[in-house]
Write an enzyme that holds these catalytic residues in place. Structure first.
Site, PDB file in Angstrom:
ATOM      1  N   HIS A   1       0.849  -1.199   0.000  1.00 44.53           N
ATOM      2  CA  HIS A   1       0.000   0.000   0.000  1.00 44.53           C
ATOM      3  C   HIS A   1       0.881   1.245   0.000  1.00 44.53           C
ATOM      4  O   HIS A   1       1.802   1.348   0.825  1.00 44.53           O
ATOM      5  CB  HIS A   1      -0.925   0.001   1.229  1.00 44.53           C
ATOM      6  CG  HIS A   1      -1.858   1.171   1.244  1.00 44.53           C
ATOM      7  ND1 HIS A   1      -2.956   1.248   0.413  1.00 44.53           N
ATOM      8  CD2 HIS A   1      -1.858   2.315   1.973  1.00 44.53           C
ATOM      9  CE1 HIS A   1      -3.590   2.389   0.630  1.00 44.53           C
ATOM     10  NE2 HIS A   1      -2.934   3.052   1.572  1.00 44.53           N
TER      11      HIS A   1
ATOM     12  N   ASP B   1      -6.826  -2.319   4.149  1.00 42.24           N
ATOM     13  CA  ASP B   1      -5.488  -1.767   4.416  1.00 42.24           C
ATOM     14  C   ASP B   1      -5.175  -1.737   5.906  1.00 42.24           C
ATOM     15  O   ASP B   1      -4.419  -0.888   6.378  1.00 42.24           O
ATOM     16  CB  ASP B   1      -5.349  -0.351   3.821  1.00 42.24           C
ATOM     17  CG  ASP B   1      -5.510  -0.342   2.307  1.00 42.24           C
ATOM     18  OD1 ASP B   1      -5.137  -1.342   1.664  1.00 42.24           O
ATOM     19  OD2 ASP B   1      -6.024   0.658   1.770  1.00 42.24           O
TER      20      ASP B   1
END
Length: 212
Positions: A109, A145
């Site tokens: 990410h 995430d």
């Protein structure tokens, strides 16, 4: 040698970095398949050029996210992977899917998690006036995430930077740290436990390995 399946949606630069690391012996594994939810993307061409089996499963052909993820899970399982790697796979995954691959699915990410979950991370870092930005590799869990961070890399933000400048700087770090983490998993040094991400028997902190 661990079997790796990579999921992509675009150019596949992180996938390519992992494939090159496997071929160079820096990862004790092999990418056995690359799957995309979009046809005609550059990552599929890169994989095919490397002699890797590819598949396209378009989310547009499914009425619900759950129906898509069920077929995607079945497709992935057909390759009998030890590890599933998300490399720019632009889909929010269902809880059932993430639970099925619990402990054997990684994501990268483009932010220093927990900052800037979701999209447009580079512009958000600029808008916030941050002086540094970066990238995080983490285990995938049901929280978007939000899985335990394994490793982060930090880059500076300069006053004249655009989002594109920042993206390019972050990409360089992505291509360095993602293969490293994949190899940790493939050499059985890395695992997901009830306490979080564990490397060489030690539970990592919230910012991952070697964080201050």
């Amino acid at each position: 040698m661990k079997r790796i399946v990579v999921l992509i949606s675009g150019s596949g630069t992180n996938m390519q970095a992992i494939v090159e690391a496997c071929n160079a012996g820096r990862i004790a594994g092999e990418v056995v398949a690359v799957i995309s939810n979009k046809a005609g993307v550059g990552g599929l061409e890169k994989a095919q050029a490397a002699g890797i089996e590819t598949a396209v499963l378009s989310h547009k052909d499914y009425p619900t996210r759950e129906a898509y993820d069920a077929d995607l899970q079945q497709l992935i399982d057909g390759y009998q992977p030890d590890l599933v790697v998300l490399a720019g796979f632009m889909r929010i995954l269902t809880p059932e899917f993430t639970r099925h691959f619990h402990g054997r699915m990684l994501n990268i990410h483009p932010s220093l998690l927990p900052k800037y979950k979701g999209i447009n991370t580079h512009q958000r870092a600029l808008d916030a006036g941050d002086t540094e930005h970066g990238v995080s590799v983490h285990f995938v869990t049901e929280e978007l995430d939000g899985g335990p961070v394994i490793l982060q890399a930090t880059v500076p933000i300069f006053p004249e930077d655009t989002a594109s400048d920042l993206q390019q700087r972050v990409h360089t770090q992505e291509h360095a740290i993602y293969p490293l983490v994949v190899n940790w998993f493939c050499t059985d040094r890395l695992r997901l436990t009830a306490g979080g991400a564990e490397l060489d028997g030690e539970v990592l902190g919230s910012a991952g390995y070697a964080a201050e």
